[in-house]
Design a protein around this motif. Structure first.
Motif, PDB file in Angstrom:
ATOM      1  N   LYS A 139       0.837  -1.205   0.000  1.00 22.26           N
ATOM      2  CA  LYS A 139       0.000   0.000   0.000  1.00 22.26           C
ATOM      3  C   LYS A 139       0.870   1.253   0.000  1.00 22.26           C
ATOM      4  N   THR A 140       1.863   1.272   0.888  1.00 22.67           N
ATOM      5  CA  THR A 140       2.685   2.473   1.068  1.00 22.67           C
ATOM      6  C   THR A 140       4.004   2.407   0.288  1.00 22.67           C
ATOM      7  N   HIS A 141       4.287   1.268  -0.329  1.00 16.13           N
ATOM      8  CA  HIS A 141       5.579   1.035  -1.016  1.00 16.13           C
ATOM      9  C   HIS A 141       6.754   1.253  -0.074  1.00 16.13           C
ATOM     10  N   ARG A 142       6.588   0.890   1.162  1.00 17.24           N
ATOM     11  CA  ARG A 142       7.667   1.032   2.158  1.00 17.24           C
ATOM     12  C   ARG A 142       8.140  -0.326   2.637  1.00 17.24           C
ATOM     13  N   TYR A 143       9.440  -0.380   2.921  1.00 19.48           N
ATOM     14  CA  TYR A 143       9.993  -1.600   3.496  1.00 19.48           C
ATOM     15  C   TYR A 143       9.608  -1.685   4.981  1.00 19.48           C
ATOM     16  N   LEU A 144       9.361  -2.889   5.446  1.00 13.83           N
ATOM     17  CA  LEU A 144       8.996  -3.114   6.842  1.00 13.83           C
ATOM     18  C   LEU A 144      10.116  -3.887   7.531  1.00 13.83           C
ATOM     19  N   ASN A 145      10.109  -3.897   8.842  1.00 10.43           N
ATOM     20  CA  ASN A 145      11.041  -4.771   9.559  1.00 10.43           C
ATOM     21  C   ASN A 145      10.671  -6.202   9.238  1.00 10.43           C
ATOM     22  N   PRO A 146      11.605  -6.997   8.683  1.00 10.69           N
ATOM     23  CA  PRO A 146      11.241  -8.368   8.303  1.00 10.69           C
ATOM     24  C   PRO A 146      10.683  -9.161   9.480  1.00 10.69           C
ATOM     25  N   GLU A 147       9.622  -9.892   9.199  1.00  8.90           N
ATOM     26  CA  GLU A 147       8.957 -10.671  10.245  1.00  8.90           C
ATOM     27  C   GLU A 147       8.402 -11.957   9.617  1.00  8.90           C
ATOM     28  N   ILE A 148       8.563 -13.078  10.317  1.00  9.90           N
ATOM     29  CA  ILE A 148       8.050 -14.331   9.748  1.00  9.90           C
ATOM     30  C   ILE A 148       6.597 -14.545  10.152  1.00  9.90           C
ATOM     31  N   TYR A 149       5.734 -14.755   9.146  1.00 12.75           N
ATOM     32  CA  TYR A 149       4.337 -15.101   9.398  1.00 12.75           C
ATOM     33  C   TYR A 149       4.183 -16.594   9.112  1.00 12.75           C
ATOM     34  N   ASP A 150       3.754 -17.327  10.102  1.00  9.40           N
ATOM     35  CA  ASP A 150       3.433 -18.738   9.859  1.00  9.40           C
ATOM     36  C   ASP A 150       1.943 -18.781   9.521  1.00  9.40           C
ATOM     37  N   LEU A 151       1.643 -18.949   8.238  1.00  7.54           N
ATOM     38  CA  LEU A 151       0.241 -18.840   7.805  1.00  7.54           C
ATOM     39  C   LEU A 151      -0.615 -20.009   8.295  1.00  7.54           C
ATOM     40  N   SER A 152       0.047 -21.036   8.875  1.00  7.49           N
ATOM     41  CA  SER A 152      -0.743 -22.141   9.431  1.00  7.49           C
ATOM     42  C   SER A 152      -1.109 -21.874  10.889  1.00  7.49           C
ATOM     43  N   ASP A 153      -0.551 -20.795  11.450  1.00  5.80           N
ATOM     44  CA  ASP A 153      -0.860 -20.421  12.833  1.00  5.80           C
ATOM     45  C   ASP A 153      -2.297 -19.877  12.874  1.00  5.80           C
ATOM     46  N   ILE A 154      -3.137 -20.486  13.681  1.00  3.10           N
ATOM     47  CA  ILE A 154      -4.544 -20.077  13.648  1.00  3.10           C
ATOM     48  C   ILE A 154      -4.758 -18.655  14.169  1.00  3.10           C
ATOM     49  N   SER A 155      -3.747 -18.099  14.855  1.00  4.84           N
ATOM     50  CA  SER A 155      -3.914 -16.721  15.320  1.00  4.84           C
ATOM     51  C   SER A 155      -3.598 -15.724  14.189  1.00  4.84           C
ATOM     52  N   ILE A 156      -3.039 -16.212  13.068  1.00  2.00           N
ATOM     53  CA  ILE A 156      -2.759 -15.321  11.923  1.00  2.00           C
ATOM     54  C   ILE A 156      -3.840 -15.541  10.877  1.00  2.00           C
ATOM     55  N   THR A 157      -4.587 -14.472  10.598  1.00  2.00           N
ATOM     56  CA  THR A 157      -5.731 -14.627   9.686  1.00  2.00           C
ATOM     57  C   THR A 157      -5.361 -14.297   8.246  1.00  2.00           C
ATOM     58  N   ASP A 158      -4.105 -13.898   8.029  1.00  2.00           N
ATOM     59  CA  ASP A 158      -3.671 -13.520   6.684  1.00  2.00           C
ATOM     60  C   ASP A 158      -3.555 -14.745   5.780  1.00  2.00           C
ATOM     61  N   SER A 159      -3.579 -14.506   4.466  1.00  2.00           N
ATOM     62  CA  SER A 159      -3.390 -15.624   3.530  1.00  2.00           C
ATOM     63  C   SER A 159      -2.765 -15.089   2.236  1.00  2.00           C
ATOM     64  N   ILE A 160      -2.277 -16.002   1.410  1.00  2.00           N
ATOM     65  CA  ILE A 160      -1.589 -15.599   0.173  1.00  2.00           C
ATOM     66  C   ILE A 160      -2.604 -15.313  -0.925  1.00  2.00           C
ATOM     67  N   LEU A 161      -2.429 -14.123  -1.581  1.00  2.00           N
ATOM     68  CA  LEU A 161      -3.275 -13.816  -2.740  1.00  2.00           C
ATOM     69  C   LEU A 161      -2.683 -14.439  -4.001  1.00  2.00           C
ATOM     70  N   GLY A 162      -1.345 -14.417  -4.093  1.00  2.00           N
ATOM     71  CA  GLY A 162      -0.688 -15.003  -5.273  1.00  2.00           C
ATOM     72  C   GLY A 162       0.757 -14.562  -5.360  1.00  2.00           C
ATOM     73  N   PRO A 163       1.501 -15.123  -6.325  1.00  2.00           N
ATOM     74  CA  PRO A 163       2.902 -14.735  -6.483  1.00  2.00           C
ATOM     75  C   PRO A 163       3.021 -13.371  -7.158  1.00  2.00           C
ATOM     76  N   GLU A 164       4.128 -12.704  -6.924  1.00  2.00           N
ATOM     77  CA  GLU A 164       4.373 -11.378  -7.513  1.00  2.00           C
ATOM     78  C   GLU A 164       5.744 -11.369  -8.162  1.00  2.00           C
ATOM     79  N   ASP A 165       5.894 -10.543  -9.209  1.00  2.00           N
ATOM     80  CA  ASP A 165       7.200 -10.385  -9.851  1.00  2.00           C
ATOM     81  C   ASP A 165       7.955  -9.281  -9.097  1.00  2.00           C
ATOM     82  N   PRO A 166       9.113  -9.598  -8.490  1.00  2.00           N
ATOM     83  CA  PRO A 166       9.844  -8.570  -7.719  1.00  2.00           C
ATOM     84  C   PRO A 166      10.129  -7.310  -8.545  1.00  2.00           C
ATOM     85  N   GLU A 167      10.377  -7.493  -9.839  1.00  2.00           N
ATOM     86  CA  GLU A 167      10.684  -6.321 -10.695  1.00  2.00           C
ATOM     87  C   GLU A 167       9.544  -5.317 -10.714  1.00  2.00           C
TER      88      GLU A 167
END
Ligand SMILES: [Fe+2]
Ligand SMILES: [Fe+2]
Length: 399
Positions: free
Chosen positions: A356-384
């Motif tokens: 959204k902001t095009h800003r870098y964040l402090n890297p953080e690992i999200y375990d998407l299988s953790d039931i307390s994390i409601t986020d999910s993958i929309l799809g792959p992106e091209d880094p370029e």
């Protein structure tokens, strides 16, 4: 961190946080405890409870590849060896990076020996296989992802290491015995040894090959077979992989045009691993494809691979392979850090960028299988498309 898993995945050392289902149905008066005995696991598995929530901060996590699931797609009738303890990605990556450097030097020596007319140093090859085996058996994702990052000038040597690691990971997934897994590794390590007799200028030619050059290049399986045939300690299965790893199930491969089951299972495995590594690696004449695209392309090549084994390979590498840049539902970008054996759609992702902001964040690992994390993958992106370079810095580093 909490994770919901099937009771069939329980292993000693896991910390049970809660049982899924009415408390009356679970076999313990308490629900928070660490599994210390096989009897406890049996009690849970024999109850009507089918899922539990484990706390992976207080106990073991699930291994990335679950043998009970693998057995469903396993072709051989052999039973698997006891699993080597799972080592977290953070730790295993460090070991994989060290193995990468050491095996490169050793493979260089093996190829140099053959170029000078000496025999293959099978003992050195076997010791490389032993090292790679330790890493693959603990957490196969680390090494098979690291070797993909090889430089153009080290391709010949590291391609062999990559096929060794990939074939062992496949053999493990298919439930092979320990010795068969090592045989698969040695077959992978030596499959292209015939390339030692092909001029380096041809191996590293940055443009298309002439018909004559192509013919010479295609001689490497037979050359390799001749070289390995002189070694009494190389098995028939390894010789077969060396001679036939460029065959295709529809009979259009070389050197013999074998069809379907005329090609051995180990050689079919080698063929899949060989193509995957070749197309995902940077070469003198083209940049490597990203792993997700490579798997998609390979799935569309009819007649090339054994389809059942190819599906096993996709499960091993993941729909979003390690290193893939993905966008999450919450508009964050991250690289896939580790696969999840329970669901290919819920890997661990290292998040580092806000879309959204095009800003870098402090890297953080999200375990998407953790039931307390409601986020999910929309799809792959091209880094370029996001102006992001060097996504490897977020995962392929020693801790
Ligand atoms: Fe080859
Ligand atoms: Fe190859």
């Amino acid at each position: 961190m909490l994770k919901k898993i099937k009771t069939s995945s329980l292993v000693l050392g896991m910390h049970i946080h809660a049982f899924c289902g009415p408390w009356l149905h679970h076999p313990f008066w308490r629900s928070k405890f660490t599994l210390k005995g096989q009897k406890d696991i049996q009690k849970i598995q024999q109850s009507s409870i089918k899922e539990v929530i484990i706390n992976i901060q207080k106990g073991c996590d699930v291994a990335p590849l679950k043998k009970t699931q693998q057995a469903k797609i396993a072709l051989p009738t052999t039973s698997a060896e006891p699993t080597q303890p799972y080592i977290p990605m953070e730790q295993e990556l460090s070991r994989a990076i060290t193995i990468y450097a050491e095996s490169k030097q050793a493979m260089q020596c093996i190829f140099d020996d053959v170029r000078m007319g000496k025999t293959v140093d099978v003992n050195t090859a076997k010791s490389i296989v032993d090292d790679i085996s330790k890493s693959v058996m603990s957490n196969s994702g680390a090494l098979i992802s690291i070797v993909r990052l090889k430089n153009v000038d080290e391709y010949t040597y590291m391609h062999s290491v990559a096929i060794c690691a990939l074939m062992m990971a496949m053999a493990k997934t298919l439930g092979f015995q320990k010795e068969q897994i090592k045989e698969a590794g040695l077959a992978g390590l030596l499959h292209d040894v015939g390339k030692a007799n092909i001029p380096a200028v041809l191996l590293n030619k940055p443009g298309p090959l002439t018909e004559e050059e192509h013919k010479l290049m295609k001689s490497h399986p037979k050359e390799g077979y001749k070289i390995l045939k002189q070694q009494y300690s190389v098995s028939a299965a390894i010789l077969d992989v060396c001679l036939h790893h460029h065959e295709k199930v529809d009979g259009s491969g070389y050197p013999s045009g074998l069809i379907g089951n005329q090609i051995s299972q180990l050689t079919k495995i080698a063929s899949i691993c060989d193509v995957y590594d070749a197309i995902t690696s940077d070469r003198a004449y083209k940049e490597g494809w990203n792993p997700a695209d490579a798997l998609k392309q390979m799935s569309q090549w009819t007649g090339h691979f054994d389809q059942v084994l190819f599906q096993t390979f996709v499960k091993l590498i993941g729909i979003y392979p390690i290193g893939t840049l993905v966008k999450l539902k919450t508009e964050k970008l991250g690289v896939v850090y580790e696969q999840n054996s329970q669901s290919l759609l819920k890997p661990r992702v290292k998040v580092f960028f806000c879309a959204k902001t095009h800003r870098y964040l402090n890297p953080e690992i999200y375990d998407l299988s953790d039931i307390s994390i409601t986020d999910s993958i929309l799809g792959p992106e091209d880094p370029e498309n996001w102006g992001i370079s060097n996504t490897e810095q977020y995962w392929a580093v020693k801790q």
